[in-house]
Design a protein around this motif. Structure first.
Motif, mmCIF file in Angstrom:
data_model
loop_
_atom_site.group_PDB
_atom_site.id
_atom_site.type_symbol
_atom_site.label_atom_id
_atom_site.label_comp_id
_atom_site.label_asym_id
_atom_site.label_seq_id
_atom_site.Cartn_x
_atom_site.Cartn_y
_atom_site.Cartn_z
ATOM 1 N N VAL A 1 -55.935 -26.859 -24.902
ATOM 2 C CA VAL A 1 -54.819 -26.492 -24.371
ATOM 3 C C VAL A 1 -55.133 -25.238 -23.332
ATOM 4 C CG1 VAL A 1 -52.899 -25.707 -24.699
ATOM 5 C CG2 VAL A 1 -53.354 -27.209 -26.267
ATOM 6 N N GLY A 2 -55.877 -24.187 -23.806
ATOM 7 C CA GLY A 2 -56.084 -23.129 -23.101
ATOM 8 C C GLY A 2 -56.655 -23.571 -21.514
ATOM 9 N N ARG A 3 -57.567 -24.330 -21.581
ATOM 10 C CA ARG A 3 -58.053 -24.796 -20.452
ATOM 11 C C ARG A 3 -57.556 -25.648 -19.598
ATOM 12 N NH1 ARG A 3 -62.304 -26.512 -24.571
ATOM 13 N NH2 ARG A 3 -63.983 -24.618 -24.630
ATOM 14 N N SER A 4 -56.332 -26.205 -20.238
ATOM 15 C CA SER A 4 -55.520 -27.074 -19.306
ATOM 16 C C SER A 4 -54.151 -26.338 -19.272
ATOM 17 C CB SER A 4 -55.349 -28.514 -19.999
ATOM 18 O OG SER A 4 -56.613 -28.875 -20.167
ATOM 19 N N HIS A 5 -53.875 -25.181 -19.507
ATOM 20 C CA HIS A 5 -52.594 -24.738 -19.313
ATOM 21 C C HIS A 5 -51.793 -24.792 -18.318
ATOM 22 C CE1 HIS A 5 -54.375 -20.783 -17.946
ATOM 23 N NE2 HIS A 5 -53.099 -20.515 -17.837
ATOM 24 N N GLU A 6 -52.756 -24.525 -17.202
ATOM 25 C CA GLU A 6 -51.879 -24.692 -15.782
ATOM 26 C C GLU A 6 -51.159 -25.755 -15.602
ATOM 27 O OE1 GLU A 6 -54.499 -22.857 -13.060
ATOM 28 O OE2 GLU A 6 -54.311 -20.968 -13.534
ATOM 29 N N ARG A 7 -51.854 -27.066 -15.687
ATOM 30 C CA ARG A 7 -51.447 -28.347 -15.533
ATOM 31 C C ARG A 7 -50.271 -28.688 -16.360
ATOM 32 N NH1 ARG A 7 -52.964 -33.487 -13.777
ATOM 33 N NH2 ARG A 7 -51.301 -34.752 -13.842
ATOM 34 N N LEU A 8 -50.461 -28.193 -17.771
ATOM 35 C CA LEU A 8 -49.504 -28.674 -18.647
ATOM 36 C C LEU A 8 -48.052 -27.715 -18.372
ATOM 37 C CD1 LEU A 8 -51.384 -27.938 -21.976
ATOM 38 C CD2 LEU A 8 -50.503 -30.126 -21.061
ATOM 39 N N VAL A 9 -48.146 -26.596 -18.094
ATOM 40 C CA VAL A 9 -47.060 -26.060 -17.521
ATOM 41 C C VAL A 9 -46.110 -26.613 -16.204
ATOM 42 C CG1 VAL A 9 -46.233 -23.681 -16.391
ATOM 43 C CG2 VAL A 9 -47.764 -23.472 -18.239
ATOM 44 N N GLU A 10 -47.003 -27.115 -15.136
ATOM 45 C CA GLU A 10 -46.409 -27.870 -14.280
ATOM 46 C C GLU A 10 -45.778 -29.286 -14.700
ATOM 47 O OE1 GLU A 10 -49.960 -28.619 -11.490
ATOM 48 O OE2 GLU A 10 -49.981 -26.503 -10.911
ATOM 49 N N ASP A 11 -46.355 -29.846 -15.763
ATOM 50 C CA ASP A 11 -46.040 -30.987 -16.219
ATOM 51 C C ASP A 11 -44.525 -30.734 -16.814
ATOM 52 O OD1 ASP A 11 -47.828 -32.567 -15.161
ATOM 53 O OD2 ASP A 11 -48.874 -32.648 -17.041
ATOM 54 N N LEU A 12 -44.408 -29.544 -17.644
ATOM 55 C CA LEU A 12 -43.373 -29.007 -18.478
ATOM 56 C C LEU A 12 -42.188 -28.843 -17.749
ATOM 57 C CD1 LEU A 12 -44.974 -26.955 -21.073
ATOM 58 C CD2 LEU A 12 -43.548 -28.858 -21.856
ATOM 59 N N ARG A 13 -42.333 -28.110 -16.538
ATOM 60 C CA ARG A 13 -41.483 -27.758 -15.454
ATOM 61 C C ARG A 13 -40.887 -29.028 -14.858
ATOM 62 N NH1 ARG A 13 -43.570 -22.328 -12.696
ATOM 63 N NH2 ARG A 13 -42.602 -20.805 -13.981
ATOM 64 N N ALA A 14 -41.740 -29.765 -14.689
ATOM 65 C CA ALA A 14 -41.522 -30.999 -13.775
ATOM 66 C C ALA A 14 -40.860 -32.450 -14.670
ATOM 67 C CB ALA A 14 -42.452 -31.687 -12.869
#
Length: 334
Positions: free
Chosen positions: A141-154
């Motif tokens: 999750v830490g390595r992918s957190h930027e993409r995960l935050v984008e998906d959460l916001r969208a």
């Protein structure tokens, strides 16, 4: 004694009550948290008894009796705890539950991960398997957190589900590769630090519980198992319940090895909600004992989250017949 004000003397006919003389007046303390709920006390003592055996060459393998964590980000306040069950405390066994709370990123781009795992009871080194499951999913999750935050916001729930499914499969696949069978369950929460993002994501595989306290009422929102071919999967914010009751195999179908289905739920939080994720050690008594649901409902329906010590006291409220490790993470929504 010099320096202390003289005590006030009540005059005949004077009204009783506090007098502003500089003497401190104390209000009665709130009633203590009960040691247990239910009709009978539990079998084991309420405090730790025996320590697990230690190897002088492997002191880094020791597992503490209790882990406690808390934080506040965005619109939510987090409390999390993992504690050894009464049975393990009595027998001098290690806690099989593991807990990881980590923040990745900074500011409103940050993402908080809560991961908890339970090692299989019969598996050797169950506590290590649980700790490794939390560590490996944390790294992924830490390595992918930027993409995960984008998906959460969208609110890209399909992308979140497929991506987190892959991360979970890889994590549990490492454990299966070492033993040939599942050795731990894994449950996770993703909490964005952005106060404008109210999406809370649960994912994982294995037993436990996901509950929501809203308007003083507990509801299980544990995702159901994936739908069979031709059936529509549950969607939206519809409430579901999975009591974990096994279904016997059909005599007309070949038996298959049991699979641990991936579970996913993305829900919008409302102000005043309390979302709780927990392992079976707390989920089972919460489902089975109405007095525990009522007690925690009263305690946690208040506007503010309890402090760390209060949360620990609440979670360790015992119920006879339930003596496993307890790990829980609760989120209070502002």
């Amino acid at each position: 004694m010099p320096g202390w004000p003289a005590p006030a003397v009540a005059q005949p006919g004077a009204p009783r009550g506090p007098v502003a003389t500089g003497v401190a007046h104390f209000t009665p303390a709130a009633p203590p948290t009960p040691d247990y709920v239910g009709s009978r006390p539990p079998t084991y003592a309420p405090e730790p008894t025996a320590l697990p055996a230690a190897d002088p060459e492997e002191l880094g393998e020791l597992v503490s009796d209790t882990v406690l964590e808390g934080a506040r980000y965005g619109a939510c306040t987090l409390r999390a705890v993992s504690l050894r069950g009464d049975s393990a405390r009595y027998r001098g066994e290690a806690r099989r539950d593991a807990l990881l709370v980590a923040r990745f990123g900074a500011g409103e781009q940050a993402l908080v991960l809560v991961a908890m795992a339970t090692g299989a009871r019969a598996a050797p080194g169950a506590h290590r398997a649980a700790a490794e499951a939390c560590r490996w999913i944390g790294q992924a999750v830490g390595r992918s957190h930027e993409r995960l935050v984008e998906d959460l916001r969208a609110d890209r729930r399909g992308d979140l589900k497929s991506g987190l499914n892959r991360l979970t499969d890889r994590t549990l696949g490492k454990l299966r590769a070492a033993s040939g069978e599942p050795t731990a369950s894994l449950r996770c929460l993703l909490l964005p630090a952005d106060p404008d993002c109210r999406t809370r994501v649960f994912f994982g595989a294995g037993e436990g519980g996901l509950f929501r306290l809203r308007d003083g009422e507990w509801r299980s929102i544990e995702p159901v198992a994936p739908a069979a071919p031709g059936e529509a999967p549950p969607d939206g914010d519809r409430l579901t319940m999975d009591l974990g009751i096994p279904v016997p195999p059909s005599p007309y179908e070949a038996a298959e090895p049991p699979q641990t289905p991936f579970r996913f739920r993305a829900a919008l939080a409302r102000p005043g909600d309390v979302l709780m994720m927990c392992t079976s050690g707390l989920a089972d008594p919460l489902r089975g004992e109405a007095s525990l649901r009522a007690f925690l409902g009263r305690r946690w329906s208040r506007a503010a989250a309890p402090g760390l010590a209060g949360f620990l006291a609440d979670v360790q409220t015992r119920v006879k017949g339930y003596a496993d490790d307890r790990t829980a993470a609760a989120v209070w929504e502002a």
